[in-house]
Write an enzyme that holds these catalytic residues in place. Structure first.
Site, mmCIF file in Angstrom:
data_model
loop_
_atom_site.group_PDB
_atom_site.id
_atom_site.type_symbol
_atom_site.label_atom_id
_atom_site.label_comp_id
_atom_site.label_asym_id
_atom_site.label_seq_id
_atom_site.Cartn_x
_atom_site.Cartn_y
_atom_site.Cartn_z
ATOM 1 N N ASP A 1 -5.979 -27.837 3.856
ATOM 2 C CA ASP A 1 -5.508 -26.815 2.927
ATOM 3 C C ASP A 1 -4.054 -26.521 3.269
ATOM 4 O O ASP A 1 -3.576 -26.870 4.350
ATOM 5 C CB ASP A 1 -6.361 -25.544 3.061
ATOM 6 C CG ASP A 1 -5.876 -24.428 2.137
ATOM 7 O OD1 ASP A 1 -5.653 -24.715 0.948
ATOM 8 O OD2 ASP A 1 -5.682 -23.286 2.594
ATOM 9 N N SER A 2 -3.381 -25.800 2.367
ATOM 10 C CA SER A 2 -1.999 -25.402 2.627
ATOM 11 C C SER A 2 -1.909 -24.382 3.753
ATOM 12 O O SER A 2 -0.834 -24.158 4.292
ATOM 13 C CB SER A 2 -1.402 -24.813 1.352
ATOM 14 O OG SER A 2 -2.217 -23.751 0.892
ATOM 15 N N TYR B 1 1.737 -23.793 -1.110
ATOM 16 C CA TYR B 1 1.928 -24.970 -1.948
ATOM 17 C C TYR B 1 2.022 -24.544 -3.426
ATOM 18 O O TYR B 1 2.589 -25.258 -4.253
ATOM 19 C CB TYR B 1 0.742 -25.937 -1.809
ATOM 20 C CG TYR B 1 0.704 -26.760 -0.525
ATOM 21 C CD1 TYR B 1 1.566 -26.511 0.548
ATOM 22 C CD2 TYR B 1 -0.228 -27.801 -0.389
ATOM 23 C CE1 TYR B 1 1.500 -27.273 1.709
ATOM 24 C CE2 TYR B 1 -0.286 -28.570 0.765
ATOM 25 C CZ TYR B 1 0.573 -28.313 1.810
ATOM 26 O OH TYR B 1 0.500 -29.076 2.953
ATOM 27 N N GLY B 2 1.434 -23.394 -3.736
ATOM 28 C CA GLY B 2 1.270 -22.965 -5.134
ATOM 29 C C GLY B 2 2.554 -22.665 -5.869
ATOM 30 O O GLY B 2 2.551 -22.526 -7.091
ATOM 31 N N CYS C 1 -7.618 -27.195 -0.898
ATOM 32 C CA CYS C 1 -6.543 -26.504 -1.620
ATOM 33 C C CYS C 1 -6.596 -26.868 -3.107
ATOM 34 O O CYS C 1 -6.513 -28.048 -3.470
ATOM 35 C CB CYS C 1 -5.204 -26.941 -1.028
ATOM 36 S SG CYS C 1 -3.787 -26.187 -1.821
ATOM 37 N N ASN C 2 -6.739 -25.875 -3.948
ATOM 38 C CA ASN C 2 -6.789 -26.132 -5.403
ATOM 39 C C ASN C 2 -5.474 -26.682 -5.926
ATOM 40 O O ASN C 2 -5.457 -27.527 -6.820
ATOM 41 C CB ASN C 2 -7.122 -24.830 -6.148
ATOM 42 C CG ASN C 2 -8.574 -24.448 -6.025
ATOM 43 O OD1 ASN C 2 -9.361 -24.651 -6.928
ATOM 44 N ND2 ASN C 2 -8.943 -23.914 -4.879
ATOM 45 N N THR C 3 -4.365 -26.200 -5.365
ATOM 46 C CA THR C 3 -3.054 -26.688 -5.818
ATOM 47 C C THR C 3 -2.927 -28.181 -5.513
ATOM 48 O O THR C 3 -2.545 -28.974 -6.380
ATOM 49 C CB THR C 3 -1.928 -25.898 -5.125
ATOM 50 O OG1 THR C 3 -2.113 -24.504 -5.391
ATOM 51 C CG2 THR C 3 -0.567 -26.333 -5.610
ATOM 52 N N GLU D 1 -4.727 -12.223 2.323
ATOM 53 C CA GLU D 1 -4.344 -12.428 3.731
ATOM 54 C C GLU D 1 -4.113 -11.093 4.446
ATOM 55 O O GLU D 1 -4.272 -11.008 5.660
ATOM 56 C CB GLU D 1 -3.110 -13.337 3.830
ATOM 57 C CG GLU D 1 -3.451 -14.742 3.415
ATOM 58 C CD GLU D 1 -2.410 -15.789 3.781
ATOM 59 O OE1 GLU D 1 -1.443 -15.462 4.481
ATOM 60 O OE2 GLU D 1 -2.594 -16.938 3.344
ATOM 61 N N CYS E 1 -8.644 -20.906 -6.598
ATOM 62 C CA CYS E 1 -7.706 -20.847 -5.475
ATOM 63 C C CYS E 1 -8.527 -20.455 -4.247
ATOM 64 O O CYS E 1 -9.452 -19.635 -4.342
ATOM 65 C CB CYS E 1 -6.626 -19.806 -5.766
ATOM 66 S SG CYS E 1 -5.565 -19.442 -4.350
ATOM 67 N N THR E 2 -8.173 -21.052 -3.132
ATOM 68 C CA THR E 2 -8.946 -20.846 -1.898
ATOM 69 C C THR E 2 -9.138 -19.378 -1.515
ATOM 70 O O THR E 2 -10.152 -19.010 -0.941
ATOM 71 C CB THR E 2 -8.208 -21.514 -0.720
ATOM 72 O OG1 THR E 2 -6.821 -21.149 -0.781
ATOM 73 C CG2 THR E 2 -8.363 -23.013 -0.761
ATOM 74 N N HIS E 3 -8.124 -18.552 -1.829
ATOM 75 C CA HIS E 3 -8.162 -17.154 -1.355
ATOM 76 C C HIS E 3 -9.015 -16.230 -2.204
ATOM 77 O O HIS E 3 -9.394 -15.161 -1.746
ATOM 78 C CB HIS E 3 -6.741 -16.579 -1.335
ATOM 79 C CG HIS E 3 -5.862 -17.124 -0.264
ATOM 80 N ND1 HIS E 3 -5.551 -18.463 -0.159
ATOM 81 C CD2 HIS E 3 -5.222 -16.511 0.767
ATOM 82 C CE1 HIS E 3 -4.743 -18.646 0.875
ATOM 83 N NE2 HIS E 3 -4.538 -17.479 1.453
HETATM 84 N N1 DGL Z 1 -4.530 -22.968 -0.972
HETATM 85 C C1 DGL Z 1 -3.822 -22.666 -2.195
HETATM 86 C C2 DGL Z 1 -4.709 -22.984 -3.381
HETATM 87 O O1 DGL Z 1 -5.918 -23.024 -3.287
HETATM 88 C C3 DGL Z 1 -3.354 -21.212 -2.218
HETATM 89 C C4 DGL Z 1 -2.204 -20.913 -1.280
HETATM 90 C C5 DGL Z 1 -0.943 -21.690 -1.606
HETATM 91 O O2 DGL Z 1 -0.258 -21.397 -2.600
HETATM 92 O O3 DGL Z 1 -0.644 -22.622 -0.858
HETATM 93 O O4 DGL Z 1 -4.208 -23.232 -4.441
#
Ligand code: DGL
Length: 277
Positions: free
Chosen positions: A14-15, A46-47, A77-79, A156, A188-190
């Protein structure tokens, strides 16, 4: 499949820290698997980055896991899932499980009225990754998308039931609510961390889809299909690697994973820059 192959770890990247929400789902679905996690905490988010940069970083992250001898990679990571999958599948031969396809399948299955909402980072929404995947499954479905970048820092901070989170959620989600969605993908992971507040804002008649749950089910199916599941009957080992200081990661990991962690190792981001071969 020999014993050595089956005991290889599953790699997850993940990012940053958010991918631990996916590891949490993996642990409940496949508790005996060994897992190596890489969180690119030095280069998060990453987003808000370009597709080219996210692809480059994702290839490096995956190479790091390949060097750890993983049997399968989960792109938590979804991005990264929204832009880097073709490049990853071209470069690496191990099975790669990503979030967009599985989350979309779960959403289409859950929706009764054919109106699905998607929330994610700016990159995920701008790439229209979920809407393309959903339309491919059923082009009669209407998809409504909204980027919710502030949810990442709020999660976070641990602002789970905070009034500020609710205020921002109302702002981000009002158009989706007005569109009459009956299903909302937490793309998104969060976002699973903020699920209660999101649910409160969209109302109880909207079903929330956690792509992490769908991804864990997909990993299980894939390792059964390939007969590479761990044979061990004891809980697997968890190893964590990050590209920035491990301390902050360890401190907030419990919020995302639901348990405390200690074995977090640091990888110098300069090593990642030259890791590809
Ligand atoms: N992990 C990213 C996602 O799931 C969220 C955090 C980021 O922007 O890197 O898209």
């Amino acid at each position: 499949m020999n014993f050595f192959e089956t005991e290889k770890p599953i790699g997850v990247f993940d990012s940053g820290i958010g991918g631990l929400t996916v590891v949490k789902r993996l642990l409940s679905t496949l508790p005996n698997e060994n897992i190596v996690y890489f969180g690119d905490t030095a280069r998060v988010p990453y987003g808000s980055k370009s597709n080219e940069t996210v692809i480059e970083y994702s290839l490096q992250d995956a190479q790091f896991l390949i060097n750890k001898n993983v049997k399968l990679i989960v792109v938590a990571c979804n991005t990264a899932s929204s832009v880097a999958i073709p490049a990853l599948r071209e470069k690496f031969k191990v099975p790669i499980i990503e979030m967009i396809g599985v989350g979309s399948q779960a959403a289409v299955k859950a929706s009764g009225n054919g109106k699905i909402g998607i929330i994610g980072t700016r990159a995920t929404i701008n790439n229209q990754a979920y809407s393309r995947a959903i339309t491919k499954i059923n082009d009669a479905i209407k998809v409504y998308e909204s980027a919710c970048p502030l949810f990442v820092p709020f999660a976070e901070e641990g602002w789970i039931d905070h009034p500020a989170t609710k205020l921002v959620a109302k702002e981000y989600l009002s158009s989706l609510k007005e569109a009459g969605i009956d299903t909302l993908v937490l793309g998104c992971t969060h976002y699973p961390i903020l699920a209660n507040t999101i649910q409160e804002v969209v109302g109880d008649n909207v079903r929330l889809i956690d792509s992490g749950v769908a991804a864990a089910d997909q990993v299980k199916k894939e390792i059964e299909r390939m007969a590479i599941g761990a044979r061990s009957s004891v809980p697997g080992n968890l190893d964590f690697y990050v590209s920035d200081l491990p301390q902050k990661f360890s401190e907030i990991a419990e919020l995302f994973l639901g348990r405390k962690i200690s074995n977090v190792h640091r990888i110098d981001p300069e090593v990642l820059q030259t890791i590809l071969h």
